[in-house]
Design a protein around this motif. Structure first.
Motif, PDB file in Angstrom:
ATOM      1  N   SER A  25      10.897   4.944 -38.042  1.00 23.91           N
ATOM      2  CA  SER A  25       9.638   4.575 -38.693  1.00 23.91           C
ATOM      3  C   SER A  25       8.701   3.824 -37.748  1.00 23.91           C
ATOM      4  O   SER A  25       7.548   4.233 -37.545  1.00 23.91           O
ATOM      5  CB  SER A  25       9.934   3.727 -39.939  1.00 23.91           C
ATOM      6  OG  SER A  25      10.636   2.553 -39.578  1.00 23.91           O
ATOM      7  N   VAL A  26       9.142   2.733 -37.166  1.00 21.06           N
ATOM      8  CA  VAL A  26       8.286   1.959 -36.261  1.00 21.06           C
ATOM      9  C   VAL A  26       8.033   2.728 -34.971  1.00 21.06           C
ATOM     10  O   VAL A  26       6.923   2.707 -34.425  1.00 21.06           O
ATOM     11  CB  VAL A  26       8.921   0.586 -35.971  1.00 21.06           C
ATOM     12  CG1 VAL A  26       8.057  -0.221 -35.011  1.00 21.06           C
ATOM     13  CG2 VAL A  26       9.131  -0.193 -37.262  1.00 21.06           C
ATOM     14  N   ALA A  27       9.071   3.422 -34.468  1.00 17.76           N
ATOM     15  CA  ALA A  27       8.886   4.202 -33.244  1.00 17.76           C
ATOM     16  C   ALA A  27       7.853   5.301 -33.445  1.00 17.76           C
ATOM     17  O   ALA A  27       7.070   5.614 -32.531  1.00 17.76           O
ATOM     18  CB  ALA A  27      10.230   4.810 -32.818  1.00 17.76           C
ATOM     19  N   ARG A  28       7.810   5.892 -34.630  1.00 16.60           N
ATOM     20  CA  ARG A  28       6.819   6.933 -34.906  1.00 16.60           C
ATOM     21  C   ARG A  28       5.414   6.342 -34.881  1.00 16.60           C
ATOM     22  O   ARG A  28       4.488   6.940 -34.330  1.00 16.60           O
ATOM     23  CB  ARG A  28       7.101   7.562 -36.271  1.00 16.60           C
ATOM     24  CG  ARG A  28       6.184   8.733 -36.603  1.00 16.60           C
ATOM     25  CD  ARG A  28       6.383   9.234 -38.019  1.00 16.60           C
ATOM     26  NE  ARG A  28       7.775   9.543 -38.307  1.00 16.60           N
ATOM     27  CZ  ARG A  28       8.571   8.815 -39.078  1.00 16.60           C
ATOM     28  NH1 ARG A  28       8.082   7.731 -39.682  1.00 16.60           N
ATOM     29  NH2 ARG A  28       9.818   9.148 -39.279  1.00 16.60           N
ATOM     30  N   GLU A  29       5.246   5.166 -35.492  1.00 10.39           N
ATOM     31  CA  GLU A  29       3.934   4.510 -35.468  1.00 10.39           C
ATOM     32  C   GLU A  29       3.514   4.189 -34.036  1.00 10.39           C
ATOM     33  O   GLU A  29       2.352   4.403 -33.652  1.00 10.39           O
ATOM     34  CB  GLU A  29       4.004   3.212 -36.283  1.00 10.39           C
ATOM     35  CG  GLU A  29       4.339   3.386 -37.752  1.00 10.39           C
ATOM     36  CD  GLU A  29       3.118   3.718 -38.577  1.00 10.39           C
ATOM     37  OE1 GLU A  29       2.019   3.815 -38.002  1.00 10.39           O
ATOM     38  OE2 GLU A  29       3.260   3.887 -39.802  1.00 10.39           O
ATOM     39  N   ARG A  30       4.460   3.696 -33.248  1.00  9.37           N
ATOM     40  CA  ARG A  30       4.125   3.343 -31.864  1.00  9.37           C
ATOM     41  C   ARG A  30       3.820   4.575 -31.032  1.00  9.37           C
ATOM     42  O   ARG A  30       2.915   4.569 -30.186  1.00  9.37           O
ATOM     43  CB  ARG A  30       5.298   2.560 -31.258  1.00  9.37           C
ATOM     44  CG  ARG A  30       4.992   1.970 -29.893  1.00  9.37           C
ATOM     45  CD  ARG A  30       6.182   1.199 -29.331  1.00  9.37           C
ATOM     46  NE  ARG A  30       6.408  -0.031 -30.093  1.00  9.37           N
ATOM     47  CZ  ARG A  30       7.479  -0.259 -30.835  1.00  9.37           C
ATOM     48  NH1 ARG A  30       8.412   0.668 -30.942  1.00  9.37           N
ATOM     49  NH2 ARG A  30       7.623  -1.393 -31.486  1.00  9.37           N
ATOM     50  N   GLU A  31       4.565   5.669 -31.258  1.00 12.38           N
ATOM     51  CA  GLU A  31       4.361   6.885 -30.485  1.00 12.38           C
ATOM     52  C   GLU A  31       3.035   7.550 -30.841  1.00 12.38           C
ATOM     53  O   GLU A  31       2.350   8.102 -29.964  1.00 12.38           O
ATOM     54  CB  GLU A  31       5.527   7.839 -30.739  1.00 12.38           C
ATOM     55  CG  GLU A  31       5.533   9.054 -29.834  1.00 12.38           C
ATOM     56  CD  GLU A  31       6.765   9.918 -30.060  1.00 12.38           C
ATOM     57  OE1 GLU A  31       7.084  10.740 -29.178  1.00 12.38           O
ATOM     58  OE2 GLU A  31       7.405   9.775 -31.124  1.00 12.38           O
ATOM     59  N   GLN A  32       2.644   7.491 -32.100  1.00 15.68           N
ATOM     60  CA  GLN A  32       1.396   8.118 -32.533  1.00 15.68           C
ATOM     61  C   GLN A  32       0.183   7.215 -32.342  1.00 15.68           C
ATOM     62  O   GLN A  32      -0.942   7.627 -32.612  1.00 15.68           O
ATOM     63  CB  GLN A  32       1.518   8.518 -34.006  1.00 15.68           C
ATOM     64  CG  GLN A  32       2.558   9.600 -34.256  1.00 15.68           C
ATOM     65  CD  GLN A  32       2.733   9.928 -35.724  1.00 15.68           C
ATOM     66  OE1 GLN A  32       2.179   9.236 -36.590  1.00 15.68           O
ATOM     67  NE2 GLN A  32       3.508  10.974 -36.017  1.00 15.68           N
ATOM     68  N   GLY A  33       0.411   5.978 -31.927  1.00 13.87           N
ATOM     69  CA  GLY A  33      -0.688   5.053 -31.671  1.00 13.87           C
ATOM     70  C   GLY A  33      -1.263   4.398 -32.902  1.00 13.87           C
ATOM     71  O   GLY A  33      -2.366   3.835 -32.845  1.00 13.87           O
ATOM     72  N   THR A  34      -0.547   4.438 -34.018  1.00 13.53           N
ATOM     73  CA  THR A  34      -1.049   3.846 -35.261  1.00 13.53           C
ATOM     74  C   THR A  34      -0.416   2.489 -35.580  1.00 13.53           C
ATOM     75  O   THR A  34      -0.741   1.884 -36.602  1.00 13.53           O
ATOM     76  CB  THR A  34      -0.781   4.800 -36.439  1.00 13.53           C
ATOM     77  OG1 THR A  34       0.627   5.066 -36.526  1.00 13.53           O
ATOM     78  CG2 THR A  34      -1.518   6.111 -36.238  1.00 13.53           C
ATOM     79  N   PHE A  35       0.478   2.042 -34.710  1.00  7.29           N
ATOM     80  CA  PHE A  35       1.139   0.767 -34.988  1.00  7.29           C
ATOM     81  C   PHE A  35       0.150  -0.395 -34.870  1.00  7.29           C
ATOM     82  O   PHE A  35       0.191  -1.351 -35.667  1.00  7.29           O
ATOM     83  CB  PHE A  35       2.312   0.572 -34.032  1.00  7.29           C
ATOM     84  CG  PHE A  35       3.152  -0.631 -34.360  1.00  7.29           C
ATOM     85  CD1 PHE A  35       3.933  -0.664 -35.503  1.00  7.29           C
ATOM     86  CD2 PHE A  35       3.162  -1.734 -33.524  1.00  7.29           C
ATOM     87  CE1 PHE A  35       4.713  -1.767 -35.809  1.00  7.29           C
ATOM     88  CE2 PHE A  35       3.933  -2.839 -33.823  1.00  7.29           C
ATOM     89  CZ  PHE A  35       4.707  -2.856 -34.965  1.00  7.29           C
ATOM     90  N   ASP A  36      -0.729  -0.331 -33.872  1.00 11.90           N
ATOM     91  CA  ASP A  36      -1.738  -1.394 -33.720  1.00 11.90           C
ATOM     92  C   ASP A  36      -2.684  -1.410 -34.916  1.00 11.90           C
ATOM     93  O   ASP A  36      -3.119  -2.494 -35.357  1.00 11.90           O
ATOM     94  CB  ASP A  36      -2.526  -1.179 -32.425  1.00 11.90           C
ATOM     95  CG  ASP A  36      -1.665  -1.396 -31.191  1.00 11.90           C
ATOM     96  OD1 ASP A  36      -0.662  -2.155 -31.303  1.00 11.90           O
ATOM     97  OD2 ASP A  36      -1.973  -0.818 -30.135  1.00 11.90           O
ATOM     98  N   GLN A  37      -3.007  -0.234 -35.456  1.00  8.40           N
ATOM     99  CA  GLN A  37      -3.845  -0.194 -36.646  1.00  8.40           C
ATOM    100  C   GLN A  37      -3.145  -0.838 -37.835  1.00  8.40           C
ATOM    101  O   GLN A  37      -3.773  -1.494 -38.671  1.00  8.40           O
ATOM    102  CB  GLN A  37      -4.206   1.263 -36.977  1.00  8.40           C
ATOM    103  CG  GLN A  37      -4.974   1.983 -35.882  1.00  8.40           C
ATOM    104  CD  GLN A  37      -5.235   3.428 -36.224  1.00  8.40           C
ATOM    105  OE1 GLN A  37      -4.981   3.862 -37.348  1.00  8.40           O
ATOM    106  NE2 GLN A  37      -5.734   4.197 -35.247  1.00  8.40           N
ATOM    107  N   LEU A  38      -1.837  -0.654 -37.888  1.00  9.63           N
ATOM    108  CA  LEU A  38      -1.074  -1.253 -38.976  1.00  9.63           C
ATOM    109  C   LEU A  38      -1.074  -2.777 -38.876  1.00  9.63           C
ATOM    110  O   LEU A  38      -1.116  -3.482 -39.885  1.00  9.63           O
ATOM    111  CB  LEU A  38       0.367  -0.718 -38.942  1.00  9.63           C
ATOM    112  CG  LEU A  38       1.292  -1.122 -40.089  1.00  9.63           C
ATOM    113  CD1 LEU A  38       0.772  -0.558 -41.407  1.00  9.63           C
ATOM    114  CD2 LEU A  38       2.709  -0.620 -39.833  1.00  9.63           C
TER     115      LEU A  38
END
Length: 285
Positions: free
Chosen positions: A196-209
């Motif tokens: 879950s977190v790795a997917r956000e980081r890989e897609q570049g959406t973790f910072d948006q979160l």
């Protein structure tokens, strides 16, 4: 050529010795494995805790119990006076096994009749129970051989008859299918939360979160709940299939099963989130 190869070998050794992590890999794991396999990973049992329920007052039962007391593999932890004390000792794991000798043990042996001795074993750990049962069998056969020689029996009188309490027919499906419940719950939960977190980081959406109004606790709960719910549904479905389709008998409390599944899923979710927080990519996770 040999000089160049030797120089490269020296360079590799120097690189290994100068790096702290490499030095630890070279020294730490071998020492740890040596201690673990030398002390912990052993198939020998010693000081097996057992309890005695002796209903016979004859010398044969005392002689048999003396063989157990004199064996370094066994350690008597309790003396039982009634059958109601057997189950708590086994259930609370205070004793691995209980020896029950019938009231006419000595008389039956003197009359050349079968004299049963019951061994009630805790089978939670099948490997330990099997080893302990082999030790018990060794003591009983030794006693039988001596008794047969001293009292002119044609053959040793004992026969070992094993009966499993919760799986009397030893159907492999009865213990494999329930184990699959926990195994698949763990795999599915780790996959869902571990990516879950790795997917956000890989897609570049973790910072948006992170810039959303949600605080870290809310983000953590939001990432944990999907894996918890999916794992719970998966485990419940497999448990129902085990009971309804494979006809594995369900004996016990449904509430206790659900609480155990919930605690198991919490641990799996925590491991998955830890892996996901450390992984940079989904492939790495």
């Amino acid at each position: 050529m040999l000089a160049r190869v030797w120089a490269l070998v020296i360079k590799e050794f120097l690189a290994l010795l100068r790096d702290k992590k490499s030095r630890f890999v070279l020294i730490g794991p071998p020492l740890i494995q040596l201690l673990v396999f030398g002390y912990a990973a052993t198939f020998d049992l010693s000081h097996i805790p057992y309890a005695v329920y002796n209903q016979d007052t004859g010398f044969a039962s005392r002689k048999l119990l003396g063989d157990f007391q004199g064996s370094p593999a066994f350690q008597q932890v309790a003396t039982i006076t009634n059958e109601g004390q057997i189950a708590p000792l086994i259930d609370n794991e205070k004793a691995l096994l209980v020896l029950q000798i019938g009231p006419h043990f000595t008389r039956d042996l003197l009359l050349h009749r079968p004299a049963p001795v019951q061994v009630i074993m805790n089978g939670r750990n099948s490997n330990t129970a099997t080893l302990a049962l082999n030790y018990v069998n060794t003591v009983l056969l030794s006693f039988d051989t001596r008794w047969a020689a001293d009292h002119h029996w044609g053959r040793p009188p004992a026969q070992l008859v094993v009966r499993s309490w919760f799986n009397p027919n030893l159907l492999s499906r009865w213990f494999i299918v329930p184990g699959i419940v926990a195994l698949l719950m763990l795999v599915v939960t780790l996959l869902v939360t571990g990516l879950s977190v790795a997917r956000e980081r890989e897609q570049g959406t973790f910072d948006q979160l992170l810039v959303t109004p949600m605080d870290p606790v809310e983000i953590l709960v939001g990432k944990a709940l999907p894996g918890f719910i999916i794992g719970g549904l998966e485990g419940s479905f497999i448990a129902l299939v085990a009971v309804l389709w494979f006809h594995v008998p369900f004996v016990g409390s449904i509430l206790a099963l659900l609480v155990g599944m919930a605690l198991f899923l919490l641990a799996a979710v925590g491991i998955g989130l830890m892996i996901s927080s450390l992984a940079v990519t989904q492939q790495q996770g």
